[in-house]
Design a protein around this motif. Structure first.
Motif, PDB file in Angstrom:
ATOM      1  N   UNK A  45      18.905 -23.144  33.816  1.00 26.14           N
ATOM      2  CA  UNK A  45      17.600 -22.849  34.412  1.00 26.14           C
ATOM      3  C   UNK A  45      16.947 -24.130  34.913  1.00 26.14           C
ATOM      4  N   UNK A  46      16.040 -23.985  35.872  1.00 24.66           N
ATOM      5  CA  UNK A  46      15.326 -25.147  36.389  1.00 24.66           C
ATOM      6  C   UNK A  46      14.520 -25.846  35.296  1.00 24.66           C
ATOM      7  N   UNK A  47      14.076 -25.076  34.325  1.00 23.42           N
ATOM      8  CA  UNK A  47      13.235 -25.626  33.258  1.00 23.42           C
ATOM      9  C   UNK A  47      14.037 -26.158  32.074  1.00 23.42           C
ATOM     10  N   UNK A  48      15.359 -26.001  32.097  1.00 20.82           N
ATOM     11  CA  UNK A  48      16.184 -26.516  31.000  1.00 20.82           C
ATOM     12  C   UNK A  48      16.210 -28.040  31.015  1.00 20.82           C
ATOM     13  N   UNK A  49      16.194 -28.665  29.841  1.00 25.71           N
ATOM     14  CA  UNK A  49      16.315 -30.129  29.806  1.00 25.71           C
ATOM     15  C   UNK A  49      17.701 -30.564  30.269  1.00 25.71           C
ATOM     16  N   UNK A  50      17.768 -31.718  30.907  1.00 20.94           N
ATOM     17  CA  UNK A  50      19.061 -32.264  31.304  1.00 20.94           C
ATOM     18  C   UNK A  50      18.970 -33.785  31.320  1.00 20.94           C
ATOM     19  N   UNK A  51      20.117 -34.429  31.327  1.00 19.79           N
ATOM     20  CA  UNK A  51      20.167 -35.877  31.349  1.00 19.79           C
ATOM     21  C   UNK A  51      19.567 -36.407  32.648  1.00 19.79           C
ATOM     22  N   UNK A  52      18.637 -37.358  32.512  1.00 21.38           N
ATOM     23  CA  UNK A  52      18.033 -37.984  33.694  1.00 21.38           C
ATOM     24  C   UNK A  52      18.223 -39.494  33.597  1.00 21.38           C
ATOM     25  N   UNK A 153      25.216 -44.941  42.463  1.00 20.98           N
ATOM     26  CA  UNK A 153      23.803 -44.903  42.097  1.00 20.98           C
ATOM     27  C   UNK A 153      23.600 -43.796  41.066  1.00 20.98           C
ATOM     28  N   UNK A 154      24.387 -42.736  41.207  1.00 19.09           N
ATOM     29  CA  UNK A 154      24.431 -41.663  40.218  1.00 19.09           C
ATOM     30  C   UNK A 154      25.878 -41.473  39.783  1.00 19.09           C
ATOM     31  N   UNK A 155      26.049 -40.759  38.683  1.00 24.74           N
ATOM     32  CA  UNK A 155      27.391 -40.551  38.127  1.00 24.74           C
ATOM     33  C   UNK A 155      27.634 -39.059  37.897  1.00 24.74           C
ATOM     34  N   UNK A 156      28.838 -38.744  37.434  1.00 27.66           N
ATOM     35  CA  UNK A 156      29.200 -37.345  37.187  1.00 27.66           C
ATOM     36  C   UNK A 156      28.257 -36.690  36.181  1.00 27.66           C
ATOM     37  N   UNK A 157      27.766 -37.466  35.233  1.00 28.71           N
ATOM     38  CA  UNK A 157      26.855 -36.927  34.223  1.00 28.71           C
ATOM     39  C   UNK A 157      25.498 -36.539  34.810  1.00 28.71           C
ATOM     40  N   UNK A 158      25.250 -36.943  36.054  1.00 26.34           N
ATOM     41  CA  UNK A 158      23.976 -36.645  36.715  1.00 26.34           C
ATOM     42  C   UNK A 158      24.025 -35.382  37.568  1.00 26.34           C
ATOM     43  N   UNK A 159      25.175 -34.737  37.671  1.00 23.46           N
ATOM     44  CA  UNK A 159      25.315 -33.651  38.639  1.00 23.46           C
ATOM     45  C   UNK A 159      24.325 -32.508  38.406  1.00 23.46           C
ATOM     46  N   UNK A 160      24.122 -32.116  37.173  1.00 30.65           N
ATOM     47  CA  UNK A 160      23.165 -31.043  36.908  1.00 30.65           C
ATOM     48  C   UNK A 160      21.767 -31.444  37.372  1.00 30.65           C
ATOM     49  N   UNK A 161      21.358 -32.665  37.034  1.00 30.39           N
ATOM     50  CA  UNK A 161      20.035 -33.152  37.442  1.00 30.39           C
ATOM     51  C   UNK A 161      19.932 -33.303  38.957  1.00 30.39           C
ATOM     52  N   UNK A 162      21.036 -33.614  39.627  1.00 27.94           N
ATOM     53  CA  UNK A 162      21.004 -33.716  41.086  1.00 27.94           C
ATOM     54  C   UNK A 162      20.618 -32.388  41.727  1.00 27.94           C
ATOM     55  N   UNK A 163      20.988 -31.286  41.076  1.00 30.12           N
ATOM     56  CA  UNK A 163      20.635 -29.970  41.616  1.00 30.12           C
ATOM     57  C   UNK A 163      19.264 -29.528  41.126  1.00 30.12           C
TER      58      UNK A 163
END
Length: 357
Positions: A45-52, A153-163
């Motif tokens: 969900x958009x409101x779910x926490x994710x790595x930033x 500048x970003x990594x694979x771990x950032x993909x969820x946050x990128x969206x």
């Protein structure tokens, strides 16, 4: 060994070039990246926490600056026209001026890459001359993200946050620009998008809903469900947005979305969205003739046709803005504003009412 960068430019002018592009490394990079981002938000969900990460936060700060520019550049008085507001050009020029300094704040970015990155970034906000926006500009933002990923500048771990953070922030800013400057839908009437402007929020939004236990695609016709889920899911937020500016039924003004609502599962909707994007955006010459190729998304196909050569069926080598690329159509915001204001409707040469505004 340092990388050599180049300012992206247009290369596709013919159907033969488009066909070659569809089997190229750049095409594979685009489609693979979409699938990677798509997979990263399944059930999220958009409101779910994710790595930033630092990179994500720096990008979000950059986007905040773009939003401030829009607020600092109000529309000019333009009551005589339902078309794009000329103040958009001032906004665009400000973004162009600030782009190098904005990119300088991105962590670990090779400053030599800034001109290449800035080209995609600038083109992602719309067309300065036509004051319009469509899925081709949205694609430029995706290219910008691909380049940032390529440059670490970003990594694979950032993909969820990128969206859910970066891309969704971009969409929110685009809605502000569309409503403030009455950006015209590119391609006559948003023909390459699922709403007047966008495609990717529906693609990523359907991924978010994959596997949902209760909500089915037909739920877009229930206003209460749409309102409730719009905070968490791009797909429903986009439906709510469409309903807020268009008064008729989805069946009339958004027949494709209406058709998709009959699909039984979000899995099928999502897989269909990916195929549709490849066919209706990456596979359409009116869109891809404006695609920009650089060092990170290189063009490897045949050269363009000679200037005197016939282009039967292509019709895309022209001076100015040809019929293949669409005719000016007022934005839904302009039409909605006209409906709210009393008095005589705007009339004149070249001004036609938009159905189902």
């Amino acid at each position: 060994m340092s990388m050599t960068f180049k300012i992206p430019d247009k290369r596709i002018l013919s159907s033969a070039q488009l066909t070659a592009f569809q089997s190229s490394a750049a095409y594979n990079t685009l489609t693979s990246y979409i699938e990677v981002l798509n997979a990263s938000v399944v059930g999220v969900r958009l409101t779910d926490p994710c790595s930033e990460s630092l990179g994500i936060n720096a990008i979000l700060h950059l986007l905040d600056r773009i939003e401030r520019l829009a607020h600092e550049t109000p529309p000019v008085e333009n009551k005589a026209s339902r078309f794009g507001n000329p103040a958009f050009r001032s906004f665009y020029d400000k973004v162009q001026t600030l782009a190098p300094s904005l990119h300088a704040d991105l962590p670990g970015l090779d400053k030599n890459a800034t001109p290449e990155l800035s080209t995609y970034f600038l083109q992602a906000w719309g067309n300065r001359e036509r004051i319009d926006y469509g899925s081709g500009m949205e694609l430029n933002f995706l290219c910008w993200l691909i380049c940032l990923d390529h440059l670490q500048v970003v990594a694979a771990s950032d993909h969820t946050a990128l969206v859910t953070r970066v891309f969704w922030r971009y969409i929110q800013i685009m809605r502000l620009l569309q409503s403030t400057y009455w950006l015209e839908p590119a391609g006559s009437h948003g023909v390459w998008g699922l709403d007047d402007y966008h495609f990717l929020p529906f693609l990523f939004g359907s991924a978010q809903l994959r596997g949902h236990k209760f909500v089915r695609p037909k739920a877009i016709h229930d206003a209460e469900i749409v309102d409730e889920l719009s905070k968490d899911y791009m797909y429903f937020s986009c439906i709510k947005f469409i309903n807020s500016i268009k008064t008729a039924s989805l069946r009339w003004h958004s027949p494709m979305l209406d058709d998709i609502s009959a699909v039984k599962t979000w899995e099928k909707v999502n897989s269909g969205m990916i195929k549709m994007y490849q066919a209706e955006v990456l596979g359409k010459l009116p869109v891809m003739q404006h695609f920009l190729f650089g060092s990170m998304l290189p063009y490897e196909g045949p050269p363009p046709p000679a200037s005197g050569e016939s282009h039967d069926g292509d019709g895309h080598v022209h001076e100015g803005w040809g019929d293949c690329c669409g005719i000016p159509v007022p934005s839904a915001f302009a039409a909605a504003q006209q409906e709210r204001e009393p008095g005589k409707r705007i009339e004149g040469p070249g001004i036609r009412p938009v159905p189902f505004d």
